[in-house]
Design a protein around this motif. Structure first.
Motif, PDB file in Angstrom:
ATOM      1  N   TYR A 382     -15.546   2.930  -7.577  1.00  0.00           N
ATOM      2  CA  TYR A 382     -16.630   2.069  -7.088  1.00  0.00           C
ATOM      3  C   TYR A 382     -17.083   0.981  -8.062  1.00  0.00           C
ATOM      4  O   TYR A 382     -17.791   0.070  -7.665  1.00  0.00           O
ATOM      5  N   HIS A 383     -16.714   1.068  -9.317  1.00  0.00           N
ATOM      6  CA  HIS A 383     -17.093   0.014 -10.254  1.00  0.00           C
ATOM      7  C   HIS A 383     -16.056  -1.098 -10.176  1.00  0.00           C
ATOM      8  O   HIS A 383     -14.876  -0.865 -10.410  1.00  0.00           O
ATOM      9  N   PRO A 384     -16.473  -2.332  -9.848  1.00  0.00           N
ATOM     10  CA  PRO A 384     -15.487  -3.401  -9.631  1.00  0.00           C
ATOM     11  C   PRO A 384     -14.726  -3.810 -10.880  1.00  0.00           C
ATOM     12  O   PRO A 384     -13.604  -4.312 -10.783  1.00  0.00           O
ATOM     13  N   ASP A 385     -15.304  -3.582 -12.066  1.00  0.00           N
ATOM     14  CA  ASP A 385     -14.685  -4.071 -13.291  1.00  0.00           C
ATOM     15  C   ASP A 385     -14.195  -2.965 -14.214  1.00  0.00           C
ATOM     16  O   ASP A 385     -13.611  -3.254 -15.257  1.00  0.00           O
ATOM     17  N   PHE A 386     -14.446  -1.724 -13.840  1.00  0.00           N
ATOM     18  CA  PHE A 386     -14.096  -0.641 -14.744  1.00  0.00           C
ATOM     19  C   PHE A 386     -13.263   0.412 -14.020  1.00  0.00           C
ATOM     20  O   PHE A 386     -13.681   0.962 -13.013  1.00  0.00           O
ATOM     21  N   LYS A 387     -12.056   0.672 -14.523  1.00  0.00           N
ATOM     22  CA  LYS A 387     -11.165   1.655 -13.930  1.00  0.00           C
ATOM     23  C   LYS A 387     -10.563   2.527 -15.035  1.00  0.00           C
ATOM     24  O   LYS A 387      -9.927   2.009 -15.957  1.00  0.00           O
ATOM     25  N   ILE A 388     -10.768   3.827 -14.930  1.00  0.00           N
ATOM     26  CA  ILE A 388     -10.076   4.744 -15.839  1.00  0.00           C
ATOM     27  C   ILE A 388      -8.620   4.877 -15.424  1.00  0.00           C
ATOM     28  O   ILE A 388      -7.730   5.015 -16.259  1.00  0.00           O
ATOM     29  N   ILE A 389      -8.369   4.805 -14.116  1.00  0.00           N
ATOM     30  CA  ILE A 389      -7.003   4.824 -13.610  1.00  0.00           C
ATOM     31  C   ILE A 389      -6.903   3.820 -12.470  1.00  0.00           C
ATOM     32  O   ILE A 389      -7.830   3.669 -11.669  1.00  0.00           O
ATOM     33  N   LYS A 390      -5.820   3.095 -12.416  1.00  0.00           N
ATOM     34  CA  LYS A 390      -5.638   2.075 -11.382  1.00  0.00           C
ATOM     35  C   LYS A 390      -5.400   2.751 -10.034  1.00  0.00           C
ATOM     36  O   LYS A 390      -4.618   3.679  -9.927  1.00  0.00           O
ATOM     37  N   GLN A 391      -6.065   2.239  -9.012  1.00  0.00           N
ATOM     38  CA  GLN A 391      -5.937   2.813  -7.677  1.00  0.00           C
ATOM     39  C   GLN A 391      -4.810   2.128  -6.914  1.00  0.00           C
ATOM     40  O   GLN A 391      -4.948   1.011  -6.432  1.00  0.00           O
ATOM     41  N   LEU A 395      -0.074   6.420  -7.835  1.00  0.00           N
ATOM     42  CA  LEU A 395      -0.937   6.437  -9.016  1.00  0.00           C
ATOM     43  C   LEU A 395      -0.113   6.579 -10.283  1.00  0.00           C
ATOM     44  O   LEU A 395       0.889   7.303 -10.320  1.00  0.00           O
ATOM     45  N   GLU A 396      -0.564   5.908 -11.335  1.00  0.00           N
ATOM     46  CA  GLU A 396       0.149   5.975 -12.608  1.00  0.00           C
ATOM     47  C   GLU A 396      -0.029   7.346 -13.248  1.00  0.00           C
ATOM     48  O   GLU A 396      -0.864   8.157 -12.834  1.00  0.00           O
ATOM     49  N   ASN A 397       0.785   7.616 -14.277  1.00  0.00           N
ATOM     50  CA  ASN A 397       0.612   8.846 -15.049  1.00  0.00           C
ATOM     51  C   ASN A 397      -0.790   8.861 -15.663  1.00  0.00           C
ATOM     52  O   ASN A 397      -1.307   7.818 -16.043  1.00  0.00           O
ATOM     53  N   PRO A 398      -1.417  10.050 -15.694  1.00  0.00           N
ATOM     54  CA  PRO A 398      -0.817  11.375 -15.559  1.00  0.00           C
ATOM     55  C   PRO A 398      -0.864  11.977 -14.166  1.00  0.00           C
ATOM     56  O   PRO A 398      -0.703  13.189 -14.017  1.00  0.00           O
ATOM     57  N   SER A 399      -1.073  11.190 -13.115  1.00  0.00           N
ATOM     58  CA  SER A 399      -1.254  11.771 -11.787  1.00  0.00           C
ATOM     59  C   SER A 399      -0.068  12.633 -11.363  1.00  0.00           C
ATOM     60  O   SER A 399      -0.221  13.801 -11.007  1.00  0.00           O
TER      61      SER A 399
END
Length: 429
Positions: A382-391, A395-399
């Motif tokens: 929900y944060h437009p500028d902050f992503k711990i993992i790209k959606q 999904l990228e690793n470690p997913s």
């Protein structure tokens, strides 16, 4: 008055009346047993712990530091690349420990044989994985210890170029075509392939088989009399190992002669995303609800077909005291892809619940991939500028590593069957 009221209840709440027919309503372990229930829980708990360790650094921490959290390095499988450590660190983790040492401590490397490693539950097993491109991602992760990180990243192109087409066991879908009788069009026909790669141990094998919708002509074949679990003629079943640049052909030369005497030890099925993609045209007035409801009903047909297939008297099991055990079936829910449209997400999440219920009705265990990936993304949605993992769809690793490790935990737990078998070996919570 009462008949009218009863009719209204049946219309509004039909599920309640279906459930009330069960004499064991409210009792535990009526669809799946205690061990299966505990194993589902252990898989979810193990994966959640890995996710929470990845998430627990503050918002200023970048991906490389997160992925090399000491706990992930020691407890996350199918990630040989993690031993390289932080960028230009000489193999160190986030807490400046030696990454290869931690990885070996976790049982993911350094063992002389698979039976003494964290992969012990996969030794000599044939793992058969059916699903869409997001399942292919998990398959690529499971075979990555024998291939390379480059293979894991490029599994889509690799499978399209090298793997056997599923024809003549399914209708041909040319890329870019439109198939109104099936309710879809596009390039998905490019993915209609089957890949068999070497797995864990001398007789180990890991297969990816494309699956588009819940119950198609291909499902009728593969779970039917002439398919992989067939009791009659198997001459059309080809399980020859797909040639790779990093595996020898010695095993392939014998595979054609012996494949008819074996069926998969584990079947992992995932579906749902493509139903929701193809039925949704970004306009509420154009949602193909007929297609969605038909596919939901098709889930029951698929589960019945699978149940019949794995219980069918196998051609080489008749009067055989050493008959191969029944295939273990794992139903994996579709992942949490972060669809930009809430209607698409709602369709997938509903589909997953129908899928899980129908799986349990046939006694199959469920790996809740959606819930794992939901937790992995909750700080990034929900944060437009902050992503711990790209959606993204993939999904990228470690997913993929976490989902793959959770699947391994589930299979290990089922193999222990409530005992302390190999309790000295990971993966354990």
């Amino acid at each position: 008055l009462f008949p009218v009221f009863a009719v209204l209840l049946l219309v509004e709440f039909p599920v309640l009346f279906v459930q009330c027919n069960s004499p064991a309503l409210g009792d535990p372990y009526t669809l799946i047993n205690r061990v299966q229930t505990e194993c589902e829980f252990e898989a979810l708990r193990y994966g959640t712990r890995l996710i929470d360790k990845y998430q627990n650094f503050d918002e200023n921490t970048e991906w490389d530091m997160r992925i090399h959290h000491d706990y992930l390095v020691e407890h996350m499988g199918f990630a040989d690349w993690i031993q390289s450590g932080l960028w230009k660190s000489g193999g160190l983790t986030a807490d400046r420990k030696h990454a290869p040492t931690l990885y070996k401590k976790g049982g993911w490397a350094g063992s002389k044989n698979i039976s003494q490693s964290s992969y012990w539950a996969l030794e000599n097993k044939w793992i058969y994985m059916m699903g869409d491109s997001t399942m292919r991602q998990i398959w690529a992760t499971l075979v990555s210890p024998f291939q390379s990180n480059e293979f894991e990243r490029n599994a889509k192109e690799w499978t399209r170029d090298r793997c056997a087409r599923q024809y003549p066991h399914r209708k041909v879908h040319p890329s870019g075509g439109y198939f109104p009788e099936e309710g879809w069009g596009g390039k998905c026909g490019n993915n209609e392939v089957t890949c068999h790669l070497s797995g864990y141990g001398k007789n180990g094998k890991i297969t990816f088989d494309w699956k588009h919708f819940p119950y198609e002509d291909y499902d009728e074949w593969i779970f039917g009399e002439e398919g992989l679990w067939g009791a009659s003629n198997s001459s059309t079943v080809n399980t020859t190992l797909t040639s790779t640049s990093t595996t020898t052909s010695d095993k392939s030369s014998n595979e054609k002669e012996s494949h008819t005497s074996r069926y998969p030890d584990v079947l992992v099925l995932q579906m749902g995303l493509h139903t929701c993609f193809h039925s949704w045209n970004h306009d509420p007035k154009k949602i193909n609800t007929t297609m969605i409801h038909q596919h939901e009903r098709d889930i029951e047909s698929l589960m019945q077909a699978v149940h019949t297939a794995i219980h069918r008297p196998f051609r080489d099991n008749r009067n055989n005291a050493n008959a191969q055990p029944l295939t273990t079936v794992v139903i994996q829910t579709a992942g949490r892809i972060g669809n930009s449209d809430p209607w698409g997400d709602a369709c997938t999440w509903r589909f997953n619940r129908v899928l899980a219920y129908e799986a349990h009705r046939k006694g199959f265990v469920v790996l809740e991939r959606e819930e794992l990936e939901r937790r992995l993304q909750y700080k990034s949605e929900y944060h437009p500028d902050f992503k711990i993992i790209k959606q993204n769809l993939h999904l990228e690793n470690p997913s993929a590593n976490i989902v793959g490790t959770s699947l391994l935990v589930l299979l290990s737990c089922l193999q222990r069957n409530g005992s302390d078998y190999n309790s000295h070996l990971p993966p354990m919570v």
